[in-house]
Design a protein around this motif. Structure first.
Motif, PDB file in Angstrom:
ATOM      1  N   ILE A   1     -84.933 -15.836 124.097  1.00 18.85           N
ATOM      2  CA  ILE A   1     -83.810 -16.591 123.557  1.00 18.85           C
ATOM      3  C   ILE A   1     -82.641 -15.671 123.263  1.00 18.85           C
ATOM      4  CG2 ILE A   1     -84.761 -16.408 121.209  1.00 18.85           C
ATOM      5  CD1 ILE A   1     -83.498 -19.144 120.627  1.00 18.85           C
ATOM      6  N   ILE A   2     -81.427 -16.127 123.568  1.00 16.74           N
ATOM      7  CA  ILE A   2     -80.224 -15.356 123.239  1.00 16.74           C
ATOM      8  C   ILE A   2     -79.951 -15.501 121.749  1.00 16.74           C
ATOM      9  CG2 ILE A   2     -77.730 -15.169 123.554  1.00 16.74           C
ATOM     10  CD1 ILE A   2     -78.065 -16.096 126.403  1.00 16.74           C
ATOM     11  N   LEU A   3     -79.855 -14.360 121.070  1.00 14.06           N
ATOM     12  CA  LEU A   3     -79.533 -14.382 119.639  1.00 14.06           C
ATOM     13  C   LEU A   3     -78.017 -14.371 119.451  1.00 14.06           C
ATOM     14  CD1 LEU A   3     -82.252 -11.837 118.483  1.00 14.06           C
ATOM     15  CD2 LEU A   3     -82.319 -14.334 118.299  1.00 14.06           C
ATOM     16  N   ALA A   4     -77.344 -13.425 120.067  1.00 18.17           N
ATOM     17  CA  ALA A   4     -75.882 -13.331 119.970  1.00 18.17           C
ATOM     18  C   ALA A   4     -75.424 -12.145 120.800  1.00 18.17           C
ATOM     19  CB  ALA A   4     -75.441 -13.149 118.517  1.00 18.17           C
ATOM     20  N   PRO A   5     -74.152 -12.096 121.190  1.00 19.32           N
ATOM     21  CA  PRO A   5     -73.619 -10.877 121.813  1.00 19.32           C
ATOM     22  C   PRO A   5     -73.812  -9.690 120.888  1.00 19.32           C
ATOM     23  CG  PRO A   5     -72.106 -12.704 122.109  1.00 19.32           C
ATOM     24  CD  PRO A   5     -73.170 -13.198 121.180  1.00 19.32           C
ATOM     25  N   VAL A   6     -74.015  -8.534 121.465  1.00 20.14           N
ATOM     26  CA  VAL A   6     -74.331  -7.337 120.678  1.00 20.14           C
ATOM     27  C   VAL A   6     -73.290  -7.077 119.600  1.00 20.14           C
ATOM     28  CG1 VAL A   6     -74.546  -4.822 120.796  1.00 20.14           C
ATOM     29  CG2 VAL A   6     -75.688  -6.259 122.506  1.00 20.14           C
ATOM     30  N   VAL A   7     -72.014  -7.066 119.975  1.00 18.55           N
ATOM     31  CA  VAL A   7     -70.957  -6.767 119.002  1.00 18.55           C
ATOM     32  C   VAL A   7     -70.944  -7.809 117.888  1.00 18.55           C
ATOM     33  CG1 VAL A   7     -68.464  -6.538 118.696  1.00 18.55           C
ATOM     34  CG2 VAL A   7     -69.554  -5.574 120.724  1.00 18.55           C
ATOM     35  N   GLN A   8     -71.068  -9.068 118.250  1.00 15.30           N
ATOM     36  CA  GLN A   8     -71.031 -10.137 117.255  1.00 15.30           C
ATOM     37  C   GLN A   8     -72.188 -10.026 116.269  1.00 15.30           C
ATOM     38  OE1 GLN A   8     -71.011 -14.111 118.933  1.00 15.30           O
ATOM     39  NE2 GLN A   8     -71.841 -15.010 117.058  1.00 15.30           N
ATOM     40  N   LEU A   9     -73.376  -9.728 116.780  1.00 13.20           N
ATOM     41  CA  LEU A   9     -74.540  -9.657 115.894  1.00 13.20           C
ATOM     42  C   LEU A   9     -74.456  -8.462 114.954  1.00 13.20           C
ATOM     43  CD1 LEU A   9     -77.180 -11.124 115.285  1.00 13.20           C
ATOM     44  CD2 LEU A   9     -78.351  -9.549 116.840  1.00 13.20           C
ATOM     45  N   LEU A  10     -74.005  -7.321 115.451  1.00 13.76           N
ATOM     46  CA  LEU A  10     -73.900  -6.129 114.610  1.00 13.76           C
ATOM     47  C   LEU A  10     -72.870  -6.323 113.496  1.00 13.76           C
ATOM     48  CD1 LEU A  10     -74.124  -3.267 117.261  1.00 13.76           C
ATOM     49  CD2 LEU A  10     -75.920  -4.117 115.730  1.00 13.76           C
ATOM     50  N   GLU A  11     -71.809  -7.072 113.788  1.00 12.11           N
ATOM     51  CA  GLU A  11     -70.804  -7.347 112.758  1.00 12.11           C
ATOM     52  C   GLU A  11     -71.322  -8.340 111.718  1.00 12.11           C
ATOM     53  OE1 GLU A  11     -67.460  -8.731 114.926  1.00 12.11           O
ATOM     54  OE2 GLU A  11     -66.734  -6.724 115.474  1.00 12.11           O
ATOM     55  N   LYS A  12     -72.212  -9.204 112.147  1.00 10.04           N
ATOM     56  CA  LYS A  12     -72.691 -10.280 111.281  1.00 10.04           C
ATOM     57  C   LYS A  12     -73.772  -9.817 110.315  1.00 10.04           C
ATOM     58  CE  LYS A  12     -72.683 -14.917 110.713  1.00 10.04           C
ATOM     59  NZ  LYS A  12     -71.484 -15.764 110.529  1.00 10.04           N
ATOM     60  N   LEU A  13     -74.624  -8.899 110.753  1.00  9.03           N
ATOM     61  CA  LEU A  13     -75.800  -8.543 109.959  1.00  9.03           C
ATOM     62  C   LEU A  13     -75.457  -7.551 108.857  1.00  9.03           C
ATOM     63  CD1 LEU A  13     -78.504  -8.170 112.745  1.00  9.03           C
ATOM     64  CD2 LEU A  13     -77.831 -10.200 111.449  1.00  9.03           C
ATOM     65  N   PRO A  14     -76.070  -7.747 107.695  1.00  8.18           N
ATOM     66  CA  PRO A  14     -75.815  -6.831 106.566  1.00  8.18           C
ATOM     67  C   PRO A  14     -76.485  -5.485 106.781  1.00  8.18           C
ATOM     68  CG  PRO A  14     -77.541  -8.393 106.001  1.00  8.18           C
ATOM     69  CD  PRO A  14     -77.026  -8.814 107.350  1.00  8.18           C
ATOM     70  N   VAL A  15     -75.940  -4.448 106.138  1.00  7.00           N
ATOM     71  CA  VAL A  15     -76.505  -3.102 106.177  1.00  7.00           C
ATOM     72  C   VAL A  15     -76.887  -2.712 104.766  1.00  7.00           C
ATOM     73  CG1 VAL A  15     -76.089  -0.689 106.801  1.00  7.00           C
ATOM     74  CG2 VAL A  15     -75.021  -2.528 108.132  1.00  7.00           C
ATOM     75  N   GLU A  16     -78.055  -2.103 104.619  1.00  4.27           N
ATOM     76  CA  GLU A  16     -78.486  -1.654 103.297  1.00  4.27           C
ATOM     77  C   GLU A  16     -77.547  -0.577 102.772  1.00  4.27           C
ATOM     78  OE1 GLU A  16     -80.929  -2.623 101.288  1.00  4.27           O
ATOM     79  OE2 GLU A  16     -81.501  -4.252 102.633  1.00  4.27           O
ATOM     80  N   SER A  17     -77.481  -0.438 101.455  1.00  5.43           N
ATOM     81  CA  SER A  17     -76.617   0.568 100.839  1.00  5.43           C
ATOM     82  C   SER A  17     -77.097   1.971 101.173  1.00  5.43           C
ATOM     83  CB  SER A  17     -76.587   0.381  99.314  1.00  5.43           C
ATOM     84  OG  SER A  17     -77.902   0.537  98.792  1.00  5.43           O
ATOM     85  N   ALA A  18     -76.228   2.922 100.963  1.00  6.59           N
ATOM     86  CA  ALA A  18     -76.517   4.309 101.337  1.00  6.59           C
ATOM     87  C   ALA A  18     -77.693   4.895 100.574  1.00  6.59           C
ATOM     88  CB  ALA A  18     -75.284   5.159 101.120  1.00  6.59           C
ATOM     89  N   VAL A  19     -78.026   4.300  99.424  1.00 12.96           N
ATOM     90  CA  VAL A  19     -79.134   4.855  98.638  1.00 12.96           C
ATOM     91  C   VAL A  19     -80.465   4.627  99.327  1.00 12.96           C
ATOM     92  CG1 VAL A  19     -77.904   4.586  96.460  1.00 12.96           C
ATOM     93  CG2 VAL A  19     -79.345   2.726  97.306  1.00 12.96           C
ATOM     94  N   CYS A  20     -80.480   3.691 100.255  1.00  9.10           N
ATOM     95  CA  CYS A  20     -81.722   3.424 100.967  1.00  9.10           C
ATOM     96  C   CYS A  20     -81.903   4.484 102.034  1.00  9.10           C
ATOM     97  CB  CYS A  20     -81.707   2.030 101.600  1.00  9.10           C
ATOM     98  SG  CYS A  20     -83.214   1.670 102.525  1.00  9.10           S
ATOM     99  N   GLU A  21     -82.970   5.252 101.932  1.00  3.85           N
ATOM    100  CA  GLU A  21     -83.168   6.364 102.848  1.00  3.85           C
ATOM    101  C   GLU A  21     -84.077   6.003 104.015  1.00  3.85           C
ATOM    102  OE1 GLU A  21     -84.592   9.618 100.596  1.00  3.85           O
ATOM    103  OE2 GLU A  21     -82.736   9.854  99.432  1.00  3.85           O
ATOM    104  N   GLU A  22     -84.690   4.852 103.952  1.00  4.97           N
ATOM    105  CA  GLU A  22     -85.603   4.493 105.029  1.00  4.97           C
ATOM    106  C   GLU A  22     -84.819   3.962 106.231  1.00  4.97           C
ATOM    107  OE1 GLU A  22     -88.681   1.912 103.894  1.00  4.97           O
ATOM    108  OE2 GLU A  22     -89.187   2.992 102.050  1.00  4.97           O
ATOM    109  N   GLU A  23     -84.938   4.662 107.347  1.00  7.42           N
ATOM    110  CA  GLU A  23     -84.228   4.251 108.564  1.00  7.42           C
ATOM    111  C   GLU A  23     -84.679   2.881 109.024  1.00  7.42           C
ATOM    112  OE1 GLU A  23     -83.721   5.747 113.192  1.00  7.42           O
ATOM    113  OE2 GLU A  23     -84.418   7.142 111.644  1.00  7.42           O
ATOM    114  N   GLN A  24     -85.944   2.578 108.788  1.00 10.43           N
ATOM    115  CA  GLN A  24     -86.490   1.297 109.221  1.00 10.43           C
ATOM    116  C   GLN A  24     -85.777   0.130 108.562  1.00 10.43           C
ATOM    117  OE1 GLN A  24     -88.629   0.868 111.597  1.00 10.43           O
ATOM    118  NE2 GLN A  24     -88.745  -1.365 111.404  1.00 10.43           N
ATOM    119  N   ALA A  25     -85.276   0.332 107.329  1.00  7.21           N
ATOM    120  CA  ALA A  25     -84.628  -0.752 106.592  1.00  7.21           C
ATOM    121  C   ALA A  25     -83.330  -1.182 107.258  1.00  7.21           C
ATOM    122  CB  ALA A  25     -84.356  -0.324 105.147  1.00  7.21           C
ATOM    123  N   ASN A  26     -82.742  -0.298 108.053  1.00  4.96           N
ATOM    124  CA  ASN A  26     -81.485  -0.621 108.714  1.00  4.96           C
ATOM    125  C   ASN A  26     -81.657  -0.834 110.218  1.00  4.96           C
ATOM    126  OD1 ASN A  26     -79.511  -0.839 106.719  1.00  4.96           O
ATOM    127  ND2 ASN A  26     -79.430   1.401 106.484  1.00  4.96           N
TER     128      ASN A  26
END
Length: 380
Positions: A79-104
């Motif tokens: 299934i198509i989720l979204a264009p790459v650029v659109q999805l990356l802009e839409k999804l939240p990013v964890e704050s810098a205090v989060c050190e786990e790469e997996q969380a982002n």
């Protein structure tokens, strides 16, 4: 300022006894190149029954906008989720205090986003529990069947066949009789050019009138005036046939040449010498003269319910509905003048190196932002 081709040229085909034959359409790049692609994220649900919930939810929270020509779900269940650029802009990013790469990771961010939008946890885990993929899909809807067949291999897409466009691409638009008529008008241009010092020549034809009448003839005279290129002169002669014109509207000419011919058609757009030239060589096989302008009174309008049609009321307007035949490909100035004059189709014989605007330098007729477009053909 653009200039017309130099007067010294190789012999035209008509001079060597070879009449113009093939008619090739000159299409915009959107018809001649593969459909462009765009990268999208795709995923796969754990169970197909989840699609009935996920598809409408994605249409609400991640609409694919300009990709409506694509089927959201592929045959293999991806299934198509979204264009790459659109999805990356839409999804939240964890704050810098989060050190786990997996969380982002993209999967984690999508999971948090879908959960915040109220999507069922079971569906989210099935979708985001596996790595998402990036793949190219058709960015626009295919216009021709060959484009569709190539695009459909990337991702299923919608396609609405257009017989006219297919015929243009395959150079099969014209039947034998119509093609012969086009070649005859081009031959007239070439004969005029060969007879009058190899100057560029053009004729303007009303294809819907009985006999496809020549309404105007023009020869380039840029040696006399810098913008008197052949198409510019031709357009002005069309204006003369409609009781207008700027350069060629001498009062004596208006009184003598713009009077209706015996059959009721205006001859003001055809210089007497060109009129004689065509009639001597083609006789009654070529019709001359433009429809006369009208005052818009009810008596002049056809009864066939055309009372609200301005062309029926007032007669021809500029080059609306007319075909133009030119010995040479027009420059940008002339090609734009043909846009403004609302010409229907343009046929030319010889490309103009470095200045041609209908295929050599640019394809001005294919510029989407213009408010009028005409079809272009080369008769070779």
């Amino acid at each position: 300022m653009s200039t017309e081709p130099e007067t010294k040229r190789p012999k035209l085909m008509v001079e060597s006894g070879e009449p113009p034959s093939k008619i090739r359409s000159i299409l915009g790049d959107e018809f001649t190149q593969p459909t462009p692609v765009i990268e999208v994220y795709i995923g796969r649900v754990a169970e197909n029954r989840h699609l009935s919930q996920l598809v409408p939810a994605l249409a609400r929270i991640l609409p694919i906008g300009t990709l409506q020509h694509l089927k959201r779900v592929n045959r293999d269940g991806t299934i198509i989720l979204a264009p790459v650029v659109q999805l990356l802009e839409k999804l939240p990013v964890e704050s810098a205090v989060c050190e786990e790469e997996q969380a982002n990771s993209i999967e984690s961010r999508l999971s948090r986003f879908l959960l915040s939008e109220g999507i069922d946890r079971t569906i989210i885990d099935g979708l985001c529990g596996q790595q998402l993929k990036v793949m190219p899909v058709p960015a626009t809807q295919p216009l021709l069947r060959w484009q569709y067949e190539a695009a459909n291999k990337l991702w299923p897409c919608k396609f609405h066949p257009n017989r006219h466009h297919e015929a243009l691409y395959a150079d099969t638009l014209f039947g034998a009789q119509e093609a012969a008529a086009h070649r005859r008008f081009m031959e007239i241009c070439l004969q005029l050019s060969a007879h009058y010092e190899s100057r560029p020549f053009g004729v303007c034809v009303h294809p819907r009138s009985a006999g496809s009448r020549i309404v105007a003839i023009g020869g380039g005279s840029s040696d006399r005036h810098p913008i008197w290129h052949c198409p510019m002169v031709l357009i002005d002669m069309v204006a003369v046939s409609q009781n207008g014109g700027i350069w060629h509207r001498k009062q004596d000419d208006v009184q003598s040449d713009a009077m209706p011919a015996e059959d009721g058609f205006q001859l003001g757009g055809i210089d007497p010498q060109y009129r004689r030239f065509v009639r001597e060589r083609y006789g009654d096989t070529v019709c001359l003269g433009a429809e006369p302008t009208r005052t818009g009174t009810a008596a002049e309008v056809d009864v066939a319910g055309a009372a609200d049609d301005n062309l029926a009321k007032y007669g021809p307007y500029l080059c609306t509905g007319y075909d133009v035949y030119l010995t040479h490909e027009p420059c940008i100035m002339c090609a734009m003048a043909l846009v403004h004059s609302r010409v229907r189709r343009v046929f030319f014989h010889r490309p103009t190196p470095e200045r041609g605007a209908l295929g050599t330098l640019v394809k001005l007729h294919a510029v989407k932002e213009l408010n009028h477009h005409y079809e272009v053909f080369r008769i070779v």
